[in-house]
Design an enzyme around this catalytic site. Structure first.
Site, short mmCIF file in Angstrom:
data_model
loop_
_atom_site.label_atom_id
_atom_site.label_comp_id
_atom_site.label_asym_id
_atom_site.label_seq_id
_atom_site.Cartn_x
_atom_site.Cartn_y
_atom_site.Cartn_z
N SER A 156 52.49 49.11 31.34
CA SER A 156 52.33 48.33 32.56
C SER A 156 52.89 46.94 32.26
O SER A 156 53.46 46.70 31.19
CB SER A 156 50.85 48.25 32.95
OG SER A 156 50.68 47.55 34.16
N TYR A 187 41.41 49.24 31.58
CA TYR A 187 42.77 49.66 31.93
C TYR A 187 43.80 48.90 31.10
O TYR A 187 44.71 49.50 30.50
CB TYR A 187 43.03 49.44 33.41
CG TYR A 187 44.46 49.68 33.82
CD1 TYR A 187 45.00 50.97 33.84
CD2 TYR A 187 45.30 48.62 34.20
CE1 TYR A 187 46.32 51.19 34.20
CE2 TYR A 187 46.61 48.83 34.56
CZ TYR A 187 47.13 50.12 34.56
OH TYR A 187 48.44 50.33 34.93
#
Length: 305
Positions: A157, A182
């Site tokens: 990400s 996350y």
């Protein structure tokens, strides 16, 4: 953002079709986890259209079969990244049916889910996004090394310098935060690729991590509309903020580029953004080695040496 170190004609708006123009993948075999939804589906379609045989290990094989109707050269199999027994069973089936694996794209993942435990009590983001893929690569190592030259792409990400591995509480047993969980898993994806490349390059297996950018996909399924409105992603009617999100074909371009570009034949271990390599953090080497050792201990798998 770190500095660009690769000369390439591609950028943020490039698509999978752009980066694969002129590339023939006939005779190559690829595995794309989660390759039937969102970025994974766009990746599978692109690789198959370029001639690759693509194996899509899926948590929901029936849904995968429906999503992939009409895509040539695709094989669907069962895989639950949260279950090491399932990972092992998939790897055994793959190795029985395929002599080599040229491309492995670790694309499947979860984001900002409620606190969930997998396996022996692992936090779900860490267990699925990182440990499941760590185990998969270890178990498919004979096929990767048999390819002659293979690439592993870890879909991460955006990266923030404040992200960290919670070494004293990796499984969030002392308080859970969905975004910290996350981002820890996404940092783990970057570190995993860094160390995998170091270990794999003597056997011609190279690894990269990628930031696909902002894309609206089923990855956001755990987020309420109100939360996405408050974050400035969408308006109250659910419409995306103009200019913020890429298309899935643009989002998948960097992972497809990292998996196939001849420009990267002599490279590896890099974090890639918008179809460019970037400089790594100076702490990545030691952190990556520490994460690898922890992952080996947790999964009981460490065949890549």
């Amino acid at each position: 953002m770190t500095s660009d170190t690769t000369h390439t004609m591609f950028g943020a708006h490039s698509t999978t079709a752009d980066v694969l123009a002129g590339i023939d993948l006939t005779g190559r075999t690829a595995v794309v986890t989660g390759g039937y939804s969102g970025l994974g589906l766009a990746t599978t379609r692109a690789l198959a259209q370029a001639g690759a045989r693509v194996v899509v290990p899926a948590l929901r094989p029936d849904a995968a079969q429906r999503a992939l109707v009409g895509v040539p050269g695709v094989e669907v199999d069962q895989l639950d990244l949260a279950d090491l027994g399932s990972v092992r069973a998939f790897a055994e089936r793959f190795l029985r049916g395929h002599s080599a694996l040229d491309i492995l794209i670790a694309n499947a993942g979860i984001m900002a889910c409620p606190e969930t435990r997998t396996g022996p009590g692992w936090e779900a983001h860490f267990g699925i996004n990182h440990l499941g893929h760590y185990a998969l690569v270890n178990l498919l190592w004979p096929a990767l090394t048999a390819a002659g030259t293979a690439r592993v792409v870890s879909v991460a990400s955006g990266r923030n310098p404040t992200w960290r591995i919670r070494w004293d509480d990796v499984q969030f047993e002392r308080g859970y935060d969905k975004w910290e969980a996350y981002t820890q898993s996404k940092l783990a994806n970057v570190l995993f690729a860094r160390h995998l490349d170091l270990l794999g390059r003597p056997q011609s297996v190279r690894a990269f991590s990628v930031n696909p950018g902002w894309i609206r996909t089923p990855l956001q399924r755990h987020l309420a509309v109100e939360e996405m409105v408050a974050a400035g992603w969408i308006d109250p009617d659910g419409t995306s903020v103009p200019g913020l999100f890429k298309t899935v074909e643009q989002g998948a371009a960097t992972q497809v580029w990292a998996a196939t570009s001849p420009q990267l034949d002599a490279n590896g271990g890099d974090y890639c953004v918008d179809c460019h390599r970037t400089d790594g953090s100076p702490t990545d080497g030691s952190e990556a080695a520490r994460l690898w050792a922890l992952s080996a201990d947790l999964t009981g798998l460490d065949v890549i040496r």
